[in-house]
Design a protein around this motif. Structure first.
Motif, short mmCIF file in Angstrom:
data_model
loop_
_atom_site.label_atom_id
_atom_site.label_comp_id
_atom_site.label_asym_id
_atom_site.label_seq_id
_atom_site.Cartn_x
_atom_site.Cartn_y
_atom_site.Cartn_z
N ARG A 1 14.07 2.28 6.27
CA ARG A 1 13.68 3.70 6.20
C ARG A 1 14.65 4.47 5.30
O ARG A 1 14.24 5.34 4.52
CB ARG A 1 13.64 4.30 7.60
N ARG A 2 15.93 4.14 5.40
CA ARG A 2 16.93 4.79 4.55
C ARG A 2 16.69 4.44 3.08
O ARG A 2 16.76 5.31 2.20
CB ARG A 2 18.33 4.36 4.99
N LYS A 3 16.38 3.17 2.82
CA LYS A 3 16.11 2.73 1.45
C LYS A 3 14.91 3.48 0.87
O LYS A 3 14.93 3.88 -0.31
CB LYS A 3 15.85 1.23 1.43
N ILE A 4 13.89 3.68 1.68
CA ILE A 4 12.70 4.38 1.21
C ILE A 4 13.02 5.84 0.90
O ILE A 4 12.62 6.38 -0.14
CB ILE A 4 11.57 4.28 2.26
N ARG A 5 13.77 6.49 1.78
CA ARG A 5 14.14 7.90 1.54
C ARG A 5 14.95 8.04 0.25
O ARG A 5 14.69 8.92 -0.57
CB ARG A 5 14.96 8.46 2.71
N ILE A 6 15.93 7.16 0.07
CA ILE A 6 16.78 7.24 -1.12
C ILE A 6 15.96 6.95 -2.38
O ILE A 6 16.14 7.61 -3.42
CB ILE A 6 17.96 6.25 -1.00
N GLY A 7 15.05 6.01 -2.31
CA GLY A 7 14.22 5.68 -3.47
C GLY A 7 13.35 6.85 -3.89
O GLY A 7 13.23 7.14 -5.09
N ILE A 8 12.73 7.52 -2.93
CA ILE A 8 11.92 8.71 -3.26
C ILE A 8 12.79 9.77 -3.91
O ILE A 8 12.41 10.40 -4.91
CB ILE A 8 11.23 9.26 -2.00
N ALA A 9 13.99 9.99 -3.34
CA ALA A 9 14.90 10.99 -3.88
C ALA A 9 15.30 10.66 -5.31
O ALA A 9 15.37 11.55 -6.18
CB ALA A 9 16.14 11.10 -2.99
N ARG A 10 15.54 9.39 -5.60
CA ARG A 10 15.92 8.99 -6.95
C ARG A 10 14.76 9.19 -7.93
O ARG A 10 14.96 9.59 -9.08
CB ARG A 10 16.38 7.53 -6.96
N GLY A 11 13.55 8.91 -7.47
CA GLY A 11 12.38 9.15 -8.31
C GLY A 11 12.22 10.62 -8.65
O GLY A 11 11.93 10.98 -9.79
N ASN B 1 0.82 -1.21 0.00
CA ASN B 1 0.00 0.00 0.00
C ASN B 1 0.87 1.27 0.00
O ASN B 1 1.82 1.34 -0.74
CB ASN B 1 -0.97 -0.04 1.17
N CYS B 2 0.56 2.23 0.85
CA CYS B 2 1.28 3.50 0.81
C CYS B 2 2.15 3.70 2.06
O CYS B 2 1.97 3.04 3.08
CB CYS B 2 0.32 4.68 0.65
N LEU B 3 3.07 4.64 1.95
CA LEU B 3 4.00 4.93 3.05
C LEU B 3 3.26 5.42 4.29
O LEU B 3 3.66 5.10 5.42
CB LEU B 3 5.02 5.98 2.59
N ALA B 4 2.17 6.16 4.11
CA ALA B 4 1.41 6.66 5.26
C ALA B 4 0.85 5.51 6.09
O ALA B 4 0.87 5.56 7.32
CB ALA B 4 0.27 7.57 4.79
N ARG B 5 0.38 4.46 5.41
CA ARG B 5 -0.13 3.31 6.16
C ARG B 5 1.00 2.59 6.88
O ARG B 5 0.84 2.16 8.03
CB ARG B 5 -0.86 2.35 5.23
N ILE C 1 9.70 17.16 4.23
CA ILE C 1 8.67 16.84 5.22
C ILE C 1 8.47 15.33 5.31
O ILE C 1 8.38 14.76 6.41
CB ILE C 1 7.34 17.52 4.85
N VAL C 2 8.43 14.65 4.17
CA VAL C 2 8.26 13.19 4.16
C VAL C 2 9.46 12.52 4.82
O VAL C 2 9.31 11.55 5.58
CB VAL C 2 8.08 12.67 2.72
N ALA C 3 10.67 13.03 4.57
CA ALA C 3 11.87 12.47 5.18
C ALA C 3 11.80 12.59 6.71
O ALA C 3 12.19 11.65 7.43
CB ALA C 3 13.12 13.18 4.66
N LEU C 4 11.30 13.72 7.21
CA LEU C 4 11.13 13.88 8.66
C LEU C 4 10.13 12.87 9.21
O LEU C 4 10.31 12.32 10.30
CB LEU C 4 10.67 15.31 8.97
N GLU C 5 9.06 12.62 8.46
CA GLU C 5 8.07 11.63 8.88
C GLU C 5 8.70 10.24 8.95
O GLU C 5 8.42 9.47 9.87
CB GLU C 5 6.89 11.63 7.91
N ILE C 6 9.52 9.92 7.95
CA ILE C 6 10.16 8.60 7.91
C ILE C 6 11.11 8.42 9.10
O ILE C 6 11.14 7.37 9.74
CB ILE C 6 10.91 8.41 6.59
N VAL C 7 11.89 9.45 9.39
CA VAL C 7 12.87 9.37 10.47
C VAL C 7 12.21 9.33 11.85
O VAL C 7 12.56 8.53 12.71
CB VAL C 7 13.86 10.56 10.39
N SER C 8 11.21 10.19 12.03
CA SER C 8 10.58 10.32 13.36
C SER C 8 9.48 9.29 13.60
O SER C 8 9.17 8.96 14.75
CB SER C 8 10.00 11.72 13.52
N GLY C 9 8.86 8.82 12.51
CA GLY C 9 7.73 7.90 12.68
C GLY C 9 6.48 8.59 13.14
O GLY C 9 5.52 7.93 13.53
N THR C 10 6.45 9.90 13.08
CA THR C 10 5.26 10.68 13.49
C THR C 10 4.94 11.70 12.43
O THR C 10 5.81 12.16 11.68
CB THR C 10 5.49 11.40 14.83
#
Length: 232
Positions: free
Chosen positions: A129-139, A106-110, A219-228
């Motif tokens: 979490r690092r893989k997800i951040r890097i993947g978004i950045a590459r996209g 599904n989505c990252l928010a879920r 903002i999304v990167a902060l969400e990924i790191v903090s989990g909030t």
């Protein structure tokens, strides 16, 4: 809208409403897997065993026909491991549908916050979490610098990042995307997107560059790191 579609050089297939009803069991609520900016999203199964996701434009959607056509035109010409692949579309009567690859997680928010009907929050370790951040950045780098069309997405957020079975991220929902004309330093346009994820110069003055996506990514990167989710 028909003229808009004829003007597009689409590199995707066309499906009939009958075919889509068959693979989604007539849009059975049991097959509903999410709700996007366009409307509900359903899981479907093709005869060859391929699982697909069908996005149906709701009559109450805040996006209209122009955004629907825009989304088709943008994503049909894009090919990248971190962008959702569009298989086809259906325009029949008052039905507007997109058919794209199914994303098992599904989505990252879920994944981060347990959002959605199933409230299925995932336990993501730091490497994931690092893989997800890097993947978004590459996209985003592909959209901004590497693709034939230079595109500003305008709505990067956790619900518009989908995750496959291996938790690889893929950017989705191109209904609000804008072409970044290289001869211009910026685009002045009506404001569209999600409050809290929009860069201030864009939210306040409609001043749009690819930096708007970079702000949203931050903002999304902060969400990924903090989990909030940040308080907007």
């Amino acid at each position: 809208m028909d003229q808009g579609l004829r003007d597009l050089d689409l590199q995707i297939g066309s499906l009939t409403l009958r075919q889509i009803k068959a693979v989604t069991n007539n849009f059975d609520p049991a097959n509903k897997i999410g709700e996007g900016g366009f409307g509900p999203v359903y899981k479907g199964l093709l005869k060859d065993g391929t699982i697909i996701a069908v996005k149906q434009l709701s009559s109450k959607s805040k996006h209209g026909n122009r955004e629907f056509v825009n989304g088709i035109g943008m994503i049909s010409s894009l090919r990248h491991p971190h962008l959702v692949k569009l298989y086809g579309c259906c325009i029949e009567g008052n039905q507007l549908l997109l058919v794209y690859e199914y994303m098992e997680n599904n989505c990252l928010a879920r994944a981060l916050f347990g959002e959605g009907p199933e409230k299925c929050q995932l336990k993501l370790d730091w490497l994931t979490r690092r893989k997800i951040r890097i993947g978004i950045a590459r996209g985003l780098a592909y959209l901004h610098e590497e693709s034939r069309l230079k595109i500003v997405h305008r709505d990067i957020k956790a619900t518009n990042v989908l995750l496959d079975k291996n938790l690889n991220p893929k950017i989705s929902d191109f209904g609000l995307a804008k072409l970044d004309e290289e001869e211009n330093s910026h685009i002045s346009t009506r404001i569209a997107g999600t409050i809290g994820y929009m860069a201030l110069e864009y939210a306040m003055r409609g001043y749009l560059t690819d930096k708007a996506d970079i702000y949203s990514f931050g903002i999304v990167a902060l969400e990924i790191v903090s989990g909030t989710r940040p308080s907007f």
